[in-house]
Design a protein around this motif. Structure first.
Motif, mmCIF file in Angstrom:
data_model
loop_
_atom_site.group_PDB
_atom_site.id
_atom_site.type_symbol
_atom_site.label_atom_id
_atom_site.label_comp_id
_atom_site.label_asym_id
_atom_site.label_seq_id
_atom_site.Cartn_x
_atom_site.Cartn_y
_atom_site.Cartn_z
ATOM 1 N N LEU A 167 -77.524 -88.982 -24.693
ATOM 2 C CA LEU A 167 -76.572 -90.169 -24.570
ATOM 3 C C LEU A 167 -75.787 -90.433 -25.847
ATOM 4 O O LEU A 167 -74.450 -90.349 -25.892
ATOM 5 C CB LEU A 167 -77.297 -91.231 -24.018
ATOM 6 N N SER A 168 -76.540 -90.451 -26.840
ATOM 7 C CA SER A 168 -75.854 -90.721 -28.134
ATOM 8 C C SER A 168 -74.972 -89.636 -28.588
ATOM 9 O O SER A 168 -73.999 -89.790 -29.235
ATOM 10 C CB SER A 168 -76.884 -90.892 -29.252
ATOM 11 N N ASP A 169 -75.542 -88.184 -28.593
ATOM 12 C CA ASP A 169 -74.745 -87.182 -28.963
ATOM 13 C C ASP A 169 -73.406 -87.064 -28.079
ATOM 14 O O ASP A 169 -72.428 -86.910 -28.435
ATOM 15 C CB ASP A 169 -75.483 -85.842 -28.428
ATOM 16 N N ALA A 170 -73.428 -87.395 -26.630
ATOM 17 C CA ALA A 170 -72.269 -87.450 -25.753
ATOM 18 C C ALA A 170 -71.354 -88.662 -26.491
ATOM 19 O O ALA A 170 -69.959 -88.286 -26.504
ATOM 20 C CB ALA A 170 -72.695 -87.493 -24.355
ATOM 21 N N ARG A 171 -71.859 -89.780 -26.545
ATOM 22 C CA ARG A 171 -70.941 -90.859 -27.063
ATOM 23 C C ARG A 171 -70.299 -90.281 -28.418
ATOM 24 O O ARG A 171 -69.081 -90.629 -28.688
ATOM 25 C CB ARG A 171 -71.961 -91.996 -27.277
ATOM 26 N N ALA A 172 -71.112 -89.724 -29.315
ATOM 27 C CA ALA A 172 -70.437 -89.386 -30.501
ATOM 28 C C ALA A 172 -69.322 -88.250 -30.455
ATOM 29 O O ALA A 172 -68.320 -88.500 -31.036
ATOM 30 C CB ALA A 172 -71.602 -88.997 -31.650
ATOM 31 N N ALA A 173 -69.718 -87.311 -29.585
ATOM 32 C CA ALA A 173 -68.518 -86.286 -29.522
ATOM 33 C C ALA A 173 -67.657 -86.859 -28.653
ATOM 34 O O ALA A 173 -66.168 -86.520 -29.106
ATOM 35 C CB ALA A 173 -69.047 -85.250 -28.615
ATOM 36 N N GLY A 174 -67.601 -88.029 -27.766
ATOM 37 C CA GLY A 174 -66.436 -88.608 -27.387
ATOM 38 C C GLY A 174 -65.594 -89.470 -28.226
ATOM 39 O O GLY A 174 -64.398 -89.315 -28.424
ATOM 40 N N TRP A 175 -66.129 -89.875 -29.412
ATOM 41 C CA TRP A 175 -65.635 -90.697 -30.402
ATOM 42 C C TRP A 175 -64.629 -89.542 -31.367
ATOM 43 O O TRP A 175 -63.527 -89.978 -31.999
ATOM 44 C CB TRP A 175 -66.289 -91.803 -31.068
ATOM 45 N N VAL A 176 -65.359 -88.499 -31.324
ATOM 46 C CA VAL A 176 -64.619 -87.647 -32.188
ATOM 47 C C VAL A 176 -63.426 -87.312 -31.657
ATOM 48 O O VAL A 176 -62.356 -87.131 -32.323
ATOM 49 C CB VAL A 176 -65.520 -86.323 -32.278
ATOM 50 N N ILE A 177 -63.217 -87.278 -30.352
ATOM 51 C CA ILE A 177 -62.111 -86.791 -29.831
ATOM 52 C C ILE A 177 -60.868 -88.128 -29.825
ATOM 53 O O ILE A 177 -59.980 -87.781 -30.308
ATOM 54 C CB ILE A 177 -62.315 -86.695 -28.271
#
Length: 299
Positions: A167-177
């Motif tokens: 979940l944290s990895d998904a959230r971080a990748a989303g904020w990268v976008i």
């Protein structure tokens, strides 16, 4: 290590985001139990809309496979944690409901391959979605960074992140976008297109208020509209900041943001200034090309 307490989990499709609140994009990350990419043992999904998080989904998954000590050392998930948890076949409908027909982001295409393999192993139909690799986005948005691994990007961009938690990895990748869109001004649909290779820089005019200036751009290609406007006023566009560069012009809505100030071009410009160089660092608005053009025309 994960706590063995039950993970936060969406249990049925009724919890999916309603159509009128459809996300602009969703992000998925998976952890696997062993070297077989089909051995998904955790799934995390985050939906983003208008630059903000709108929903999250996370669950531990029984991979119906062995746990390798190498993988467990990375994410902390063991067979004990997934006892009684659903297998991928059980949650396929939920994952498909979040991803199908949408733009799905993953940091590298490992997760895309893992989902495809898990669908085959569990005899479920492939998930039909449009994939976007946040590694490629980050490489294009911040080309001067030495690494575009998710942990390093999160630290660089100020994103709270717990590595190898789905979940944290998904959230971080989303904020990268989100931050890449804000940093570059490139909209989501443009990121889905193959990147355009910049053409040659425009030839500088023989005369103008910028004649003699050697100008590097940060945030726009060397053949873009800003480069053409500068060349029309006599400025020469250079491909990178060097010891003969006289000006670095920064574009974007946040020209002196944390990410800009930590870019390679900005740091090189500051280094040359510390060494006694005369390079100036200005935003596009500070350069004020319309005023320069008006003054030149009336001279």
């Amino acid at each position: 290590m994960l706590d063995p307490a039950p993970a936060s989990q969406t249990d049925d499709a009724d919890m999916l985001a309603p159509d009128f609140l459809a996300p602009d994009f969703v992000v998925i990350d998976v952890e696997t139990a062993c070297s077989r990419v089909s051995s998904i043992c955790q799934v995390g999904i985050v939906g983003f809309r208008d630059g903000r998080e709108m929903f999250e989904y996370e669950t531990l998954v029984d991979p119906r496979d062995e746990f390798n000590v190498f993988n467990t050392r990375i994410h902390g998930i063991t067979e004990h944690h997934v006892t009684g948890k659903p297998c991928f076949g059980d949650i396929h409908g939920i994952v498909d409901g979040h991803l199908s027909g949408r733009t799905t982001v993953a940091h590298s295409y490992f997760d895309k391959g893992a989902l495809a393999a898990a669908c085959r192993i569990h005899d479920r139909p492939p998930i039909q979605t449009v994939w976007l690799d946040s590694v490629r986005v980050a490489q294009r948005a911040w080309p001067d960074l030495a690494s575009h691994r998710l942990g390093g990007l999160a630290q660089y961009l100020g994103i709270t992140h717990k590595h190898h938690d789905a979940l944290s990895d998904a959230r971080a990748a989303g904020w990268v976008i989100v931050k890449a869109i804000d940093h570059t001004g490139i909209a989501l649909d443009e990121w889905l297109k193959p990147p355009r290779k910049p053409g040659p820089a425009p030839r500088p005019a023989a005369a103008g208020p910028l004649a003699g200036e050697r100008i590097a751009l940060l945030g726009e290609p060397r053949d873009g509209r800003l480069a053409c406007a500068i060349a029309a006023l006599g400025g020469r566009i250079v491909s990178a900041v060097g010891n003969t560069t006289t000006m670095l012009v920064i574009t974007g809505r946040a020209p002196f943001s944390y990410s800009v100030r930590n870019s390679g071009a900005y740091r090189r410009a500051e280094q040359y200034r510390r060494l006694g160089g005369t390079i100036r660092v200005v935003s596009e608005s500070e350069l004020d090309l319309p005023a320069l053009a008006a003054g030149f025309a009336s001279a």
